[in-house]
Design a protein around this motif. Structure first.
Motif, PDB file in Angstrom:
ATOM      1  N   VAL A 158       0.823  -1.208   0.000  1.00  0.00           N
ATOM      2  CA  VAL A 158       0.000   0.000   0.000  1.00  0.00           C
ATOM      3  C   VAL A 158       0.861   1.265   0.000  1.00  0.00           C
ATOM      4  O   VAL A 158       0.333   2.364  -0.209  1.00  0.00           O
ATOM      5  N   ASP A 159       2.159   1.125   0.241  1.00  0.00           N
ATOM      6  CA  ASP A 159       3.068   2.266   0.208  1.00  0.00           C
ATOM      7  C   ASP A 159       4.056   2.090  -0.947  1.00  0.00           C
ATOM      8  O   ASP A 159       4.612   0.997  -1.139  1.00  0.00           O
ATOM      9  N   GLU A 160       4.286   3.157  -1.667  1.00  0.00           N
ATOM     10  CA  GLU A 160       5.193   3.071  -2.817  1.00  0.00           C
ATOM     11  C   GLU A 160       6.646   3.092  -2.356  1.00  0.00           C
ATOM     12  O   GLU A 160       6.994   3.753  -1.371  1.00  0.00           O
ATOM     13  N   LEU A 161       7.481   2.348  -3.066  1.00  0.00           N
ATOM     14  CA  LEU A 161       8.906   2.312  -2.756  1.00  0.00           C
ATOM     15  C   LEU A 161       9.504   3.715  -2.842  1.00  0.00           C
ATOM     16  O   LEU A 161       9.234   4.457  -3.784  1.00  0.00           O
ATOM     17  N   SER A 162      10.306   4.075  -1.858  1.00  0.00           N
ATOM     18  CA  SER A 162      11.028   5.337  -1.895  1.00  0.00           C
ATOM     19  C   SER A 162      12.393   5.115  -2.538  1.00  0.00           C
ATOM     20  O   SER A 162      13.038   4.090  -2.296  1.00  0.00           O
ATOM     21  N   ILE A 163      12.845   6.067  -3.310  1.00  0.00           N
ATOM     22  CA  ILE A 163      14.171   6.004  -3.920  1.00  0.00           C
ATOM     23  C   ILE A 163      15.022   7.086  -3.270  1.00  0.00           C
ATOM     24  O   ILE A 163      14.679   8.281  -3.357  1.00  0.00           O
ATOM     25  N   PRO A 164      16.106   6.730  -2.590  1.00  0.00           N
ATOM     26  CA  PRO A 164      16.929   7.754  -1.942  1.00  0.00           C
ATOM     27  C   PRO A 164      17.468   8.755  -2.970  1.00  0.00           C
ATOM     28  O   PRO A 164      17.883   8.357  -4.068  1.00  0.00           O
ATOM     29  N   PRO A 165      17.492  10.035  -2.632  1.00  0.00           N
ATOM     30  CA  PRO A 165      18.024  11.035  -3.562  1.00  0.00           C
ATOM     31  C   PRO A 165      19.542  10.929  -3.681  1.00  0.00           C
ATOM     32  O   PRO A 165      20.211  10.396  -2.792  1.00  0.00           O
ATOM     33  N   ILE A 166      20.071  11.448  -4.780  1.00  0.00           N
ATOM     34  CA  ILE A 166      21.525  11.527  -4.961  1.00  0.00           C
ATOM     35  C   ILE A 166      22.026  12.772  -4.240  1.00  0.00           C
ATOM     36  O   ILE A 166      21.512  13.872  -4.443  1.00  0.00           O
ATOM     37  N   LEU A 167      23.025  12.601  -3.379  1.00  0.00           N
ATOM     38  CA  LEU A 167      23.562  13.724  -2.627  1.00  0.00           C
ATOM     39  C   LEU A 167      24.468  14.569  -3.520  1.00  0.00           C
ATOM     40  O   LEU A 167      25.338  14.037  -4.217  1.00  0.00           O
ATOM     41  N   LYS A 168      24.278  15.868  -3.474  1.00  0.00           N
ATOM     42  CA  LYS A 168      25.119  16.779  -4.261  1.00  0.00           C
ATOM     43  C   LYS A 168      26.311  17.234  -3.421  1.00  0.00           C
ATOM     44  O   LYS A 168      26.161  17.539  -2.231  1.00  0.00           O
ATOM     45  N   PRO A 169      27.491  17.311  -4.019  1.00  0.00           N
ATOM     46  CA  PRO A 169      28.665  17.776  -3.262  1.00  0.00           C
ATOM     47  C   PRO A 169      28.585  19.261  -2.969  1.00  0.00           C
ATOM     48  O   PRO A 169      27.915  20.021  -3.686  1.00  0.00           O
ATOM     49  N   ARG A 170      29.280  19.698  -1.897  1.00  0.00           N
ATOM     50  CA  ARG A 170      29.374  21.124  -1.600  1.00  0.00           C
ATOM     51  C   ARG A 170      30.195  21.846  -2.665  1.00  0.00           C
ATOM     52  O   ARG A 170      29.918  22.991  -3.005  1.00  0.00           O
ATOM     53  N   TRP A 171      31.237  21.181  -3.150  1.00  0.00           N
ATOM     54  CA  TRP A 171      31.987  21.692  -4.297  1.00  0.00           C
ATOM     55  C   TRP A 171      32.578  20.535  -5.074  1.00  0.00           C
ATOM     56  O   TRP A 171      32.726  19.437  -4.552  1.00  0.00           O
ATOM     57  N   LYS A 172      32.904  20.801  -6.328  1.00  0.00           N
ATOM     58  CA  LYS A 172      33.415  19.741  -7.199  1.00  0.00           C
ATOM     59  C   LYS A 172      34.261  20.367  -8.288  1.00  0.00           C
ATOM     60  O   LYS A 172      33.926  21.435  -8.823  1.00  0.00           O
ATOM     61  N   ASP A 173      35.405  19.712  -8.583  1.00  0.00           N
ATOM     62  CA  ASP A 173      36.197  20.117  -9.739  1.00  0.00           C
ATOM     63  C   ASP A 173      36.466  18.885 -10.598  1.00  0.00           C
ATOM     64  O   ASP A 173      35.830  17.837 -10.406  1.00  0.00           O
ATOM     65  N   ALA A 174      37.405  18.960 -11.513  1.00  0.00           N
ATOM     66  CA  ALA A 174      37.616  17.870 -12.468  1.00  0.00           C
ATOM     67  C   ALA A 174      38.077  16.577 -11.809  1.00  0.00           C
ATOM     68  O   ALA A 174      37.835  15.484 -12.336  1.00  0.00           O
ATOM     69  N   ALA A 175      38.755  16.670 -10.658  1.00  0.00           N
ATOM     70  CA  ALA A 175      39.368  15.479 -10.068  1.00  0.00           C
ATOM     71  C   ALA A 175      38.875  15.138  -8.672  1.00  0.00           C
ATOM     72  O   ALA A 175      39.166  14.050  -8.172  1.00  0.00           O
ATOM     73  N   SER A 176      38.143  16.054  -8.033  1.00  0.00           N
ATOM     74  CA  SER A 176      37.784  15.808  -6.642  1.00  0.00           C
ATOM     75  C   SER A 176      36.449  16.461  -6.302  1.00  0.00           C
ATOM     76  O   SER A 176      35.927  17.291  -7.064  1.00  0.00           O
ATOM     77  N   SER A 177      35.917  16.091  -5.149  1.00  0.00           N
ATOM     78  CA  SER A 177      34.662  16.672  -4.681  1.00  0.00           C
ATOM     79  C   SER A 177      34.632  16.637  -3.155  1.00  0.00           C
ATOM     80  O   SER A 177      35.354  15.863  -2.520  1.00  0.00           O
ATOM     81  N   TYR A 178      33.794  17.482  -2.578  1.00  0.00           N
ATOM     82  CA  TYR A 178      33.700  17.602  -1.123  1.00  0.00           C
ATOM     83  C   TYR A 178      32.236  17.563  -0.705  1.00  0.00           C
ATOM     84  O   TYR A 178      31.394  18.280  -1.259  1.00  0.00           O
ATOM     85  N   TYR A 179      31.951  16.705   0.291  1.00  0.00           N
ATOM     86  CA  TYR A 179      30.601  16.559   0.821  1.00  0.00           C
ATOM     87  C   TYR A 179      30.608  16.825   2.323  1.00  0.00           C
ATOM     88  O   TYR A 179      31.618  16.607   3.003  1.00  0.00           O
ATOM     89  N   GLU A 180      29.473  17.274   2.821  1.00  0.00           N
ATOM     90  CA  GLU A 180      29.221  17.268   4.250  1.00  0.00           C
ATOM     91  C   GLU A 180      27.947  16.476   4.490  1.00  0.00           C
ATOM     92  O   GLU A 180      26.935  16.685   3.814  1.00  0.00           O
ATOM     93  N   VAL A 181      28.016  15.520   5.426  1.00  0.00           N
ATOM     94  CA  VAL A 181      26.888  14.628   5.691  1.00  0.00           C
ATOM     95  C   VAL A 181      26.607  14.664   7.185  1.00  0.00           C
ATOM     96  O   VAL A 181      27.457  14.312   8.002  1.00  0.00           O
ATOM     97  N   LYS A 182      25.400  15.100   7.539  1.00  0.00           N
ATOM     98  CA  LYS A 182      25.043  15.282   8.951  1.00  0.00           C
ATOM     99  C   LYS A 182      24.128  14.147   9.408  1.00  0.00           C
ATOM    100  O   LYS A 182      23.204  13.740   8.701  1.00  0.00           O
ATOM    101  N   MET A 183      24.409  13.641  10.625  1.00  0.00           N
ATOM    102  CA  MET A 183      23.568  12.624  11.267  1.00  0.00           C
ATOM    103  C   MET A 183      22.643  13.312  12.260  1.00  0.00           C
ATOM    104  O   MET A 183      23.107  14.034  13.148  1.00  0.00           O
TER     105      MET A 183
END
Length: 511
Positions: free
Chosen positions: A8-33
């Motif tokens: 009776v409940d539809e499957l949820s699909i987790p969203p894709i997390l976007k990085p705080r910044w990103k360049d050609a070779a690296s990226s930075y995320y912050e993830v809060k609990m």
């Protein structure tokens, strides 16, 4: 609480997390609990859970092979635990904060300082940290092929509680070879995190405070294993997913505390297995069922072509504990439903490739050392079950110290009555075989006497893995090449109740 309506409940699909910044070779995320309210089912009151970035499961982190990824994991949880803490368990005594976290990206190729060592925990705002804490921002080199990983809590003594509270999410690595395979993608690629839970009447999470045989002296006590009485996928109990009559790619993850899942479709149709935990298999294999122990992953393609209007149920029939425990019932035997009711949006041009990726088998002759490691079941001073690796506790001196670049064969000698999913951090490995042996004779003589021929790895194990099922009365052999980093890591049973008490051991890769 049981008897919730199914599908009776539809499957949820987790969203894709976007990085705080990103360049050609690296990226930075912050993830809060944080803690927040979550709806597991429309007939349940909203439940307080813990999660990453306010979601259950946490958002999916999607990166490129070889991309340098930096993540700051931030603990913003309350000071009191959501679930009963057992202060007699290693690492969880009253001289450490009750709520602490450390994140492990399961399957990551990573320096040990960023691996999520169980004693590298931290509290809210990093006010207090564990003895092995090294850095606030973790670095992930992602030096591996495209694969399905996941991230979850790994704190010594309370991993079972933190993960059960909700601290888990997908971590996907992409590469160019994967793109060239023309697999189902976009909305036709769906991650499925499968777990089990039990709920109180008020909708809150239920986790036992006492085992079946209570110990009067203890306020709370660890249980040998936890098995919930209902199943959920991506944080929804018995969800449905509307699909088109075409091929879909599913990333299956067993994120349960202790429950095994043997998955099949009630339509009787095949699933096409394309990947194990650490990447694509060499060739796809059509299977009618897939057995996943806790932390194991598998990628499959299910073809819904010409099934318009059909409702197909994914079932589970694995006993708890596995392989000789309680059989499933109507609730623990039902996973989710696929409803083939959406119109075909466009012609399905995706394929099930005849060939996926070369998988070079590691040569047994290249091994420089064999290690014979037992899986043991003992009793503690309170009469509780106490699971160990090689009959050693967590704090015993390190005994596994492979050299960087060396290849070893590990013989996992299961002396217990249960199957155990054994996970080794840092590396991937290949399963060589399993073989029956005389357990009683081994306990008396400490020598292996085989009682039957070697069995080759099962279809879902014929590729690169990081977790292997070690079955009772069998010796399971795996072959491992250690690298590319040196440092302090762990290997353990991934039944979280076993890992917490205390079926986990450190190992160190040396130069």
């Amino acid at each position: 609480m049981k008897n919730l309506s199914k599908f009776v409940d539809e499957l949820s699909i987790p969203p894709i997390l976007k990085p705080r910044w990103k360049d050609a070779a690296s990226s930075y995320y912050e993830v809060k609990m944080t803690d927040f309210k979550h709806s597991f089912h429309r007939e349940l009151k909203d439940t307080t859970v813990w999660g990453y970035e306010g979601g259950y499961p946490g958002p999916t982190i999607e990166v490129e092979s070889g991309e340098m990824v930096y993540i700051k994991w931030i603990n913003d949880l309350p000071a009191k635990h959501l679930l009963p803490v057992d202060f007699t368990v290693h690492g969880a005594h009253k001289d450490v904060p009750e709520v602490r976290t450390v994140v492990h990206v399961h399957g990551a190729c990573v320096e040990w300082e960023s691996d999520g060592y169980p004693e590298a925990w931290f509290t809210k705002d990093f006010e207090k940290v564990g003895p092995y804490f090294r850095r606030q921002v973790y670095r992930y080199d992602n030096c591996q092929r495209a694969c399905t990983l996941w991230y979850h809590d790994h704190t010594l003594g309370i991993t079972r509680l933190n993960v059960y509270a909700g601290l888990a999410g997908f971590y996907l690595i992409r590469d160019q070879r994967e793109r060239l395979l023309n697999l189902p993608s976009g909305v036709y690629e769906v991650p499925l995190m499968i777990q089990d839970k039990t709920f109180h009447q008020d909708g809150s999470l239920s986790y036992p405070k006492q085992p079946k045989k209570p110990v009067p002296e203890l306020e709370t006590s660890i249980v040998p294993e936890f098995f919930g009485n209902m199943l959920l996928v991506n944080g929804k109990v018995y969800p449905f997913l509307k699909v088109e009559p075409r091929k879909y790619r599913f990333r299956l993850l067993n994120a349960a505390n202790s429950r095994f899942f043997r998955l099949k479709l009630d339509s009787g149709q095949r699933m096409y297995l394309i990947a194990t935990e650490r990447g694509f298999m060499q060739d796809p294999i059509g299977v009618h069922e897939i057995l996943l122990s806790p932390a194991e992953r598998a990628e499959v393609i299910i073809d819904f072509t010409n099934l318009e209007g059909k409702h197909i149920i994914m079932k589970n029939d694995a006993q708890a504990a596995f392989p000789a425990g309680e059989p499933v019932d109507e609730d623990t035997g039902t996973v989710m439903q696929f409803q083939v009711v959406l119109p075909l949006a466009s012609v399905d041009t995706s394929v099930i490739p005849a060939f996926l990726m070369p998988v070079t088998l590691l040569n047994e002759q290249s091994s420089s050392r064999s290690r014979y490691l037992t899986l043991d079941d003992r009793m503690d001073s309170y009469g509780r079950e106490w699971m160990l690796l090689d009959n050693k506790s967590w704090d015993a001196p390190i005994s596994e110290n492979p050299k960087l670049g060396s290849t070893e064969i590990w013989y996992l000698i299961n002396l217990t009555k249960d199957s155990h999913p054994i996970h080794i951090h840092l590396i991937d490995f290949q399963v060589l075989d399993r073989r029956d042996f005389d357990v009683d004779r081994y306990k008396k003589e400490k020598t292996i006497h085989y009682t039957g021929p070697a069995h080759p790895p099962e279809p879902q194990e014929r590729g690169w893995k990081d977790t292997v099922r070690a079955d009772p009365k069998q010796v399971t052999r795996i072959i491992i090449k250690f690298g590319p980093f040196t440092g302090l890591y762990v290997w353990h049973c991934h039944m979280l109740e076993h890992e917490d008490y205390e079926m986990m051991r450190p190992f160190i890769v040396i130069r």
